[in-house]
Scaffold this motif. Structure first.
Motif, PDB file in Angstrom:
ATOM      1  N   ILE A 230     -58.116  15.420 -85.039  1.00 39.77           N
ATOM      2  CA  ILE A 230     -59.057  15.723 -86.124  1.00 39.77           C
ATOM      3  C   ILE A 230     -58.351  15.635 -87.479  1.00 39.77           C
ATOM      4  O   ILE A 230     -58.876  15.054 -88.440  1.00 39.77           O
ATOM      5  N   LEU A 231     -57.143  16.206 -87.553  1.00 42.18           N
ATOM      6  CA  LEU A 231     -56.377  16.149 -88.795  1.00 42.18           C
ATOM      7  C   LEU A 231     -56.082  14.711 -89.207  1.00 42.18           C
ATOM      8  O   LEU A 231     -56.168  14.354 -90.380  1.00 42.18           O
ATOM      9  N   SER A 232     -55.740  13.881 -88.226  1.00 44.93           N
ATOM     10  CA  SER A 232     -55.435  12.476 -88.520  1.00 44.93           C
ATOM     11  C   SER A 232     -56.635  11.750 -89.105  1.00 44.93           C
ATOM     12  O   SER A 232     -56.483  10.831 -89.908  1.00 44.93           O
ATOM     13  N   GLY A 233     -57.833  12.175 -88.693  1.00 46.74           N
ATOM     14  CA  GLY A 233     -59.034  11.519 -89.193  1.00 46.74           C
ATOM     15  C   GLY A 233     -59.507  12.025 -90.535  1.00 46.74           C
ATOM     16  O   GLY A 233     -60.368  11.410 -91.160  1.00 46.74           O
ATOM     17  N   THR A 234     -58.932  13.143 -90.985  1.00 46.10           N
ATOM     18  CA  THR A 234     -59.415  13.739 -92.235  1.00 46.10           C
ATOM     19  C   THR A 234     -58.402  13.698 -93.382  1.00 46.10           C
ATOM     20  O   THR A 234     -58.804  13.756 -94.541  1.00 46.10           O
ATOM     21  N   ILE A 235     -57.114  13.590 -93.076  1.00 42.76           N
ATOM     22  CA  ILE A 235     -56.124  13.614 -94.163  1.00 42.76           C
ATOM     23  C   ILE A 235     -56.172  12.326 -94.966  1.00 42.76           C
ATOM     24  O   ILE A 235     -56.463  11.243 -94.445  1.00 42.76           O
ATOM     25  N   GLU A 236     -55.916  12.446 -96.241  1.00 41.20           N
ATOM     26  CA  GLU A 236     -55.851  11.284 -97.113  1.00 41.20           C
ATOM     27  C   GLU A 236     -54.410  10.806 -97.171  1.00 41.20           C
ATOM     28  O   GLU A 236     -53.510  11.562 -97.522  1.00 41.20           O
ATOM     29  N   THR A 237     -54.191   9.545 -96.821  1.00 41.04           N
ATOM     30  CA  THR A 237     -52.839   8.988 -96.853  1.00 41.04           C
ATOM     31  C   THR A 237     -52.767   7.888 -97.890  1.00 41.04           C
ATOM     32  O   THR A 237     -53.757   7.233 -98.202  1.00 41.04           O
ATOM     33  N   SER A 238     -51.579   7.715 -98.429  1.00 41.75           N
ATOM     34  CA  SER A 238     -51.382   6.686 -99.446  1.00 41.75           C
ATOM     35  C   SER A 238     -50.598   5.517 -98.914  1.00 41.75           C
ATOM     36  O   SER A 238     -50.382   4.536 -99.607  1.00 41.75           O
ATOM     37  N   GLY A 239     -50.158   5.613 -97.654  1.00 41.10           N
ATOM     38  CA  GLY A 239     -49.249   4.590 -97.145  1.00 41.10           C
ATOM     39  C   GLY A 239     -49.911   3.351 -96.618  1.00 41.10           C
ATOM     40  O   GLY A 239     -49.308   2.282 -96.611  1.00 41.10           O
ATOM     41  N   SER A 240     -51.165   3.441 -96.156  1.00 44.44           N
ATOM     42  CA  SER A 240     -51.775   2.301 -95.488  1.00 44.44           C
ATOM     43  C   SER A 240     -51.869   1.081 -96.377  1.00 44.44           C
ATOM     44  O   SER A 240     -51.667  -0.045 -95.937  1.00 44.44           O
ATOM     45  N   ALA A 241     -52.178   1.288 -97.652  1.00 46.62           N
ATOM     46  CA  ALA A 241     -52.322   0.145 -98.546  1.00 46.62           C
ATOM     47  C   ALA A 241     -50.978  -0.381 -99.017  1.00 46.62           C
ATOM     48  O   ALA A 241     -50.869  -1.505 -99.502  1.00 46.62           O
ATOM     49  N   ASP A 242     -49.946   0.412 -98.872  1.00 49.76           N
ATOM     50  CA  ASP A 242     -48.634   0.028 -99.405  1.00 49.76           C
ATOM     51  C   ASP A 242     -47.666  -0.429 -98.324  1.00 49.76           C
ATOM     52  O   ASP A 242     -46.480  -0.592 -98.603  1.00 49.76           O
ATOM     53  N   ILE A 243     -48.146  -0.612 -97.102  1.00 50.52           N
ATOM     54  CA  ILE A 243     -47.230  -0.933 -96.017  1.00 50.52           C
ATOM     55  C   ILE A 243     -46.478  -2.227 -96.277  1.00 50.52           C
ATOM     56  O   ILE A 243     -45.272  -2.310 -96.051  1.00 50.52           O
ATOM     57  N   SER A 244     -47.159  -3.252 -96.759  1.00 52.73           N
ATOM     58  CA  SER A 244     -46.481  -4.538 -96.999  1.00 52.73           C
ATOM     59  C   SER A 244     -45.371  -4.379 -98.024  1.00 52.73           C
ATOM     60  O   SER A 244     -44.280  -4.951 -97.875  1.00 52.73           O
ATOM     61  N   ASN A 245     -45.631  -3.579 -99.065  1.00 50.44           N
ATOM     62  CA  ASN A 245     -44.594  -3.346-100.077  1.00 50.44           C
ATOM     63  C   ASN A 245     -43.443  -2.526 -99.501  1.00 50.44           C
ATOM     64  O   ASN A 245     -42.263  -2.788 -99.809  1.00 50.44           O
ATOM     65  N   LEU A 246     -43.778  -1.533 -98.678  1.00 47.75           N
ATOM     66  CA  LEU A 246     -42.732  -0.721 -98.054  1.00 47.75           C
ATOM     67  C   LEU A 246     -41.855  -1.569 -97.139  1.00 47.75           C
ATOM     68  O   LEU A 246     -40.620  -1.467 -97.159  1.00 47.75           O
ATOM     69  N   LEU A 247     -42.497  -2.425 -96.334  1.00 47.02           N
ATOM     70  CA  LEU A 247     -41.738  -3.287 -95.420  1.00 47.02           C
ATOM     71  C   LEU A 247     -40.830  -4.223 -96.189  1.00 47.02           C
ATOM     72  O   LEU A 247     -39.672  -4.445 -95.803  1.00 47.02           O
ATOM     73  N   ALA A 248     -41.348  -4.775 -97.286  1.00 45.81           N
ATOM     74  CA  ALA A 248     -40.543  -5.691 -98.098  1.00 45.81           C
ATOM     75  C   ALA A 248     -39.343  -4.972 -98.716  1.00 45.81           C
ATOM     76  O   ALA A 248     -38.234  -5.524 -98.770  1.00 45.81           O
ATOM     77  N   SER A 249     -39.565  -3.718 -99.155  1.00 47.07           N
ATOM     78  CA  SER A 249     -38.466  -2.956 -99.759  1.00 47.07           C
ATOM     79  C   SER A 249     -37.379  -2.643 -98.737  1.00 47.07           C
ATOM     80  O   SER A 249     -36.178  -2.759 -99.031  1.00 47.07           O
ATOM     81  N   ILE A 250     -37.796  -2.244 -97.533  1.00 46.80           N
ATOM     82  CA  ILE A 250     -36.813  -1.959 -96.476  1.00 46.80           C
ATOM     83  C   ILE A 250     -36.051  -3.227 -96.112  1.00 46.80           C
ATOM     84  O   ILE A 250     -34.821  -3.219 -95.965  1.00 46.80           O
ATOM     85  N   ASP A 251     -36.778  -4.330 -95.982  1.00 49.54           N
ATOM     86  CA  ASP A 251     -36.173  -5.598 -95.581  1.00 49.54           C
ATOM     87  C   ASP A 251     -35.171  -6.103 -96.613  1.00 49.54           C
ATOM     88  O   ASP A 251     -34.158  -6.713 -96.270  1.00 49.54           O
ATOM     89  N   SER A 252     -35.447  -5.837 -97.885  1.00 55.67           N
ATOM     90  CA  SER A 252     -34.539  -6.297 -98.936  1.00 55.67           C
ATOM     91  C   SER A 252     -33.311  -5.395 -99.088  1.00 55.67           C
ATOM     92  O   SER A 252     -32.288  -5.820 -99.615  1.00 55.67           O
ATOM     93  N   SER A 253     -33.439  -4.148 -98.604  1.00 53.47           N
ATOM     94  CA  SER A 253     -32.332  -3.194 -98.765  1.00 53.47           C
ATOM     95  C   SER A 253     -31.404  -3.151 -97.550  1.00 53.47           C
ATOM     96  O   SER A 253     -30.231  -2.794 -97.677  1.00 53.47           O
ATOM     97  N   PHE A 254     -31.925  -3.494 -96.363  1.00 54.25           N
ATOM     98  CA  PHE A 254     -31.137  -3.419 -95.126  1.00 54.25           C
ATOM     99  C   PHE A 254     -31.287  -4.707 -94.322  1.00 54.25           C
ATOM    100  O   PHE A 254     -32.266  -5.441 -94.482  1.00 54.25           O
TER     101      PHE A 254
END
Length: 489
Positions: A230-254
């Motif tokens: 229930i919590l997973s369905g109600t919490i507001e997350t900011s990561g879903s739209a930024d996943i591609s940017n997060l992946l790119a940042s990790i990939d460029s750093s490691f």
């Protein structure tokens, strides 16, 4: 928990319960009430900084001093108190060494790219919609396999907190999910030392205990999963739209590669083969250092002029990997062994308070007073639960929260014609799982230090842990699965 039969290497079931007929219940409670009052003042009025960064540690020592005064007034020799404190320190030596290694593990797994790789691949698999219940299940599986909530938190727990934080999920929720799953698996695993200790105290066998414990434990974990879904369905997350940017940042750093998972798989395999945790975790630190040299030489170069020095710093002191993403830069930091010192000092001071309380006979007196209130069967179960909870607070150690009530209440259960598995289940439902909810208990201090999330942040979300005592009381109140002793003619 300090679980896994070879983790603490303490024959705690042989512990002698110290009694003092001179000590009254009021005198036994004075140090407890004094400690609670100071802790409450520190939390609610001084914002946790009444005596500086180590306020809770100093408060525990002050509580120990008050307990010692009660001991002197009741003819307890100083030598006896010192001996109990020393015995307590001996009992937490291995856990403290594990904490140091976990700090080193966090640092080396960061610079070697292992934690970033876990986050990188985890972001692609675990979406916010399923993350929390999935974390409960993953932690439960690892904990059942290893018999250790401590090992679970030090491996997949750290990774899940990293992945969830990158998705924008509150860290308290993630830690609560991890701890709920880890303690469910630990509690139901035949490899866990508390799962072996509880039936030994109550007088039943291991597999009867596990089977009988499932009646309360399975409904509790199902409720926990439903709440997290229930919590997973109600919490507001900011990561879903930024996943591609997060992946790119990790990939460029490691340098991200699946080969990095060899290290955590080796550590888990060693634990499954019953290798001593100190050796398994030490091997994880060494292997991570080697993998850092092989796969992350560029990262090591940015941290120091020498790759070896960068690895040594990661083991012992603070490490910060700077990326082009502020969220990841905050995530990719570790304190090494140095970062575990606050937690270790807390455990040491808690053992002082618990040791003196045991030496003056206060723990025994408080438990006996609770036992005297158990005039009904439900009252007996409730007294056992309260005793376990109280000892987790007072003695700061989950083992004593099982051993002392187990020994004190065993005859009372027999006198009421109750099978010993009733007692062993109650000990686990109230003593084992609630230890992690007490900041100065060894388990609460460990989980908070390893996951990097305060007990106050995750306690409300450690649903399985605080719900378990209520479930066992519910079964007792309605006489559900309360087995009687079958007497032979």
């Amino acid at each position: 928990m300090q679980e896994g039969k070879n983790l603490t290497e303490i024959k705690i079931e042989d512990q002698k319960i110290l009694e003092n007929k001179e000590l009254s219940i009021k005198e036994a409670l004075i140090p407890v009430l004094f400690l609670m009052a100071l802790l409450a003042y520190n939390i609610f009025f001084a914002e946790g900084a009444w005596l500086g960064d180590y306020s809770n540690q100093f408060i525990l020592l002050i509580g120990g001093l008050v307990a010692a005064i009660m001991g002197f007034l009741n003819k307890v020799p100083l030598k006896s108190m010192i001996n109990e404190v020393v015995e307590n320190w001996k009992s937490v030596f291995v856990p403290i060494m594990i904490l140091f290694l976990v700090g080193a593990l966090a640092g080396t797994w960061l610079v070697s790219g292992i934690i970033p790789a876990m986050v990188y691949y985890g972001l692609q698999v675990l979406s916010p919609e399923i993350f929390l219940p999935a974390s409960v299940i993953i932690a439960a599986i690892i904990s059942i396999a290893t018999g250790s909530s401590w090992t679970t938190s030090a491996t997949v727990g750290i990774a899940l907190v990293g992945i969830g934080s990158a998705l924008g999920i509150p860290s308290g929720m993630i830690a609560g999910a991890v701890i709920s799953g880890a303690y469910f698996g630990d509690k139901m695993s035949p490899l866990s030392d508390t799962t072996n200790l509880a039936p030994a105290m109550a007088g039943t066998d291991l597999f009867t205990h596990i089977k009988y414990m499932a009646f309360t434990t399975v409904p509790t974990i199902l409720v926990t999963l439903i709440v997290f879904a229930i919590l997973s369905g109600t919490i507001e997350t900011s990561g879903s739209a930024d996943i591609s940017n997060l992946l790119a940042s990790i990939d460029s750093s490691f340098n991200i590669t699946p080969w990095l998972f060899v290290v955590p798989l080796v550590v888990i395999a060693m634990i499954l083969m019953k290798t001593k945790p100190l050796i398994a975790l030490g091997a994880g630190v060494v292997l991570a250092g080697v993998f850092a040299m092989i796969f992350q030489s560029d990262v090591l170069t940015t941290l120091s002029e020498s790759n070896i020095k960068s690895i040594v710093n990661a083991i012992f002191t603070d490490t910060q990997i700077t990326t082009d993403n502020e969220k990841l830069t905050e995530l990719f930091s570790a304190g090494g062994m140095k970062g575990m010192l606050w937690t270790i000092f807390l455990i040491i001071c808690a053992m002082v308070f618990g040791g003196i309380m045991d030496a003056i006979g206060a723990l025994s007196r408080i438990t006996k007073s609770l036992l005297s209130l158990a005039s009904t069967i439900f009252g007996l179960f409730a007294s056992t639960v309260i005793s376990c909870l109280g000892l987790n607070v007072i003695a700061s150690d989950q083992y004593l929260a099982l051993v002392i009530p187990g020994k004190m209440f065993k005859k009372a259960f027999e006198d009421r014609n109750l099978a010993p598995e009733n007692l062993s289940r109650t000990l686990e439902d109230s003593g084992t799982v609630t230890s992690v909810l007490i900041p100065w208990n060894t388990c609460g201090a460990y989980q908070s230090g390893v996951l990097g999330v305060g007990v106050g942040e995750y306690a409300a979300f450690a649903i399985f842990n605080w719900l378990s005592p209520f479930m066992t009381l519910l079964f007792a109140a309605f006489r559900i699965k309360i087995r009687q002793i079958v007497k032979k003619d």
